[in-house]
Write a protein that holds these residues in place. Sequence first.
Motif, PDB file in Angstrom:
ATOM      1  N   UNK A 299      58.286  34.980  45.506  1.00 47.10           N
ATOM      2  CA  UNK A 299      58.104  33.761  44.698  1.00 47.10           C
ATOM      3  C   UNK A 299      59.268  33.645  43.722  1.00 47.10           C
ATOM      4  N   UNK A 300      59.590  34.755  43.075  1.00 48.30           N
ATOM      5  CA  UNK A 300      60.761  34.786  42.202  1.00 48.30           C
ATOM      6  C   UNK A 300      61.118  36.245  41.936  1.00 48.30           C
ATOM      7  N   UNK A 301      62.404  36.509  41.804  1.00 49.98           N
ATOM      8  CA  UNK A 301      62.898  37.850  41.485  1.00 49.98           C
ATOM      9  C   UNK A 301      64.042  37.660  40.496  1.00 49.98           C
ATOM     10  N   UNK A 302      63.745  37.914  39.221  1.00 50.59           N
ATOM     11  CA  UNK A 302      64.737  37.590  38.186  1.00 50.59           C
ATOM     12  C   UNK A 302      65.006  38.779  37.276  1.00 50.59           C
ATOM     13  N   UNK A 303      66.266  38.917  36.911  1.00 47.07           N
ATOM     14  CA  UNK A 303      66.654  39.909  35.908  1.00 47.07           C
ATOM     15  C   UNK A 303      66.268  39.354  34.541  1.00 47.07           C
ATOM     16  N   UNK A 304      65.577  40.174  33.750  1.00 51.19           N
ATOM     17  CA  UNK A 304      65.153  39.738  32.416  1.00 51.19           C
ATOM     18  C   UNK A 304      65.786  40.674  31.386  1.00 51.19           C
ATOM     19  N   UNK A 305      66.915  40.258  30.852  1.00 51.89           N
ATOM     20  CA  UNK A 305      67.577  41.114  29.864  1.00 51.89           C
ATOM     21  C   UNK A 305      66.880  40.926  28.513  1.00 51.89           C
TER      22      UNK A 305
ATOM     23  N   UNK B  75      63.114  43.646  35.510  1.00 50.30           N
ATOM     24  CA  UNK B  75      63.434  42.875  36.709  1.00 50.30           C
ATOM     25  C   UNK B  75      62.085  42.417  37.275  1.00 50.30           C
TER      26      UNK B  75
ATOM     27  N   UNK C  62      59.627  40.732  39.596  1.00 52.28           N
ATOM     28  CA  UNK C  62      59.678  40.404  41.026  1.00 52.28           C
ATOM     29  C   UNK C  62      58.265  40.042  41.472  1.00 52.28           C
TER      30      UNK C  62
ATOM     31  N   UNK D  83      62.761  32.434  28.512  1.00 48.59           N
ATOM     32  CA  UNK D  83      61.716  32.537  29.549  1.00 48.59           C
ATOM     33  C   UNK D  83      62.154  31.883  30.858  1.00 48.59           C
ATOM     34  N   UNK D  84      61.606  32.396  31.938  1.00 51.04           N
ATOM     35  CA  UNK D  84      61.877  31.837  33.268  1.00 51.04           C
ATOM     36  C   UNK D  84      60.574  31.242  33.801  1.00 51.04           C
TER      37      UNK D  84
ATOM     38  N   UNK E 265      61.237  46.000  39.527  1.00 54.35           N
ATOM     39  CA  UNK E 265      61.980  46.907  40.401  1.00 54.35           C
ATOM     40  C   UNK E 265      62.710  47.978  39.598  1.00 54.35           C
TER      41      UNK E 265
END
Lengths: 257, 239
Positions: free
Chosen positions: B137-143, B127, B129, B148-149, B164
């Motif tokens: 700025x960004x908080x993304x789940x990365x499975x 995750x 963050x 890529x994000x 997190x």
Amino acid sequence: MHAKRLKYVAILIITGLCASTAQAVKPTTNRDTLTEGRRIYEQTCAWCHGIGGEADGPAGWFIGRYSSPRPRNFLKDGYKLRSTASGDLPTDQDLFTLITRGIPGVMPAYRALNEQERWQVIAYLKSWNPAFEEEKPVPLTLPQAPSAPTETAIHNGRNLYVKYDCRVCHGDNGEGDGPEATAGHLRDGNNLPIRATNLTDPSAWKNGASAHDLFRTLMTGLDGTPMPSYANEFAGREEALWELVWYIQSLSGQQRK
Amino acid sequence: MKAILFLALVLSAVQDLSPLHAEPQTGMLVGRVVYMGPAIPEQVVEVTRDSAFCGTQATLRPMTLHPKTRGLEGAVVSIDGVASPLSNPAVPALVLTNTRCAFTPRLAVGVVGQQVEIRNDDPIMHNTHISMGPRTLVNVAMIPASRPVGKPLKQSGIYTVKCDAHKFMQAHILAFTHPFFSLTDETGAFRIPSLPPGEHQVTIWHDTLGTVQQSVTIAAQGETHVTLEYPNHADARKQ
């Protein structure tokens, strides 16, 4: 008779929406708007958010002093409740909706202000953050929900709930008692302890409890909290996200709304 | 009329040849960041999640010193206040990868507007963050195996990168509005080219030792060599 009843229900729904969160005619931002916005802000918002918008109003000093949520600091903080991508500012409509609905358990709904007054307050609080001048927030496109949930769809949603580690914070049964939450590991953007949402109690969901609200929350994440955005994972797989939404709703016995 | 036009052309040509329009003189700051205080020892923390992959313990390294030079790796040296807008904002993305339960690199430097590209090479979910103070700025789940994000750096300053899901994972990104910055290598060395001559304030930042500043005078031409020394960490004010 049936058609008549449907018509009546439709009128009620439309009227309700118009009276609540629909976008009213937004006044142009000028000196008069800001002056009026300031007057309303100081009467209604400054108690928590502070005269200067720095979350240091007389009540704000106590609220969230030792645990989240604190009142928003309009000069520094990001925004949790939005329709935009993670890290982006909210749209004007997001702010209007928030002021109109309030935040369950945290901030009252300000329907007592007429729509023009709500817009004036929004113009005033935005004037503190220059990022609103530089960025043009764009809402994420949220699709319509497909047909009603089935047992299979809810079962698939449960699998996603496990796969995406929702249980780690929200708990196996969604009661907000996952291992990270009970261990006290969750922190907000101000490093204050924060609780995981109890998914079995929709009345406390800050970002709304309808299927669309849940879908939006999963897509945008809640900035300033450990709740991430899942937009990247579900791009082009919206059907799967609806299954997760329906499973979460099933935790409270909530029917699709 | 023709005479005036001719005169203007001649004047313009003469101006183009004049020394006033020659390329401005610039110098280069070359140096090393050193730390003479006692090395801060590694920290070992328990891993409470995904231990089968991440291991049961994680080692946090507060600083990496070169044994011979005492050079400090991973310090950011920058010079603010030089009037020089970025000439090429279309720089490649900063790639930040979740790999073996750590961020690679642990420290990245870039410019405002530059994309950060987040990846996950691990078979577990992370995750990512990224925030500056209370603003995300960004908080993304990365499975695992997710695409890529990307997210552009919105403002200058120090971004904290956390997972997190795995609290021991941490990194930083520093963003500038100018090109006058450099990241020290494993010997503590750095170089900042294209600086106007004169006195400048150099800022050095390290994630454990904090921020210190020092004046340097850049020569009109060639390289100016300096050794920038961090005070003993107990005296440094962490920011």
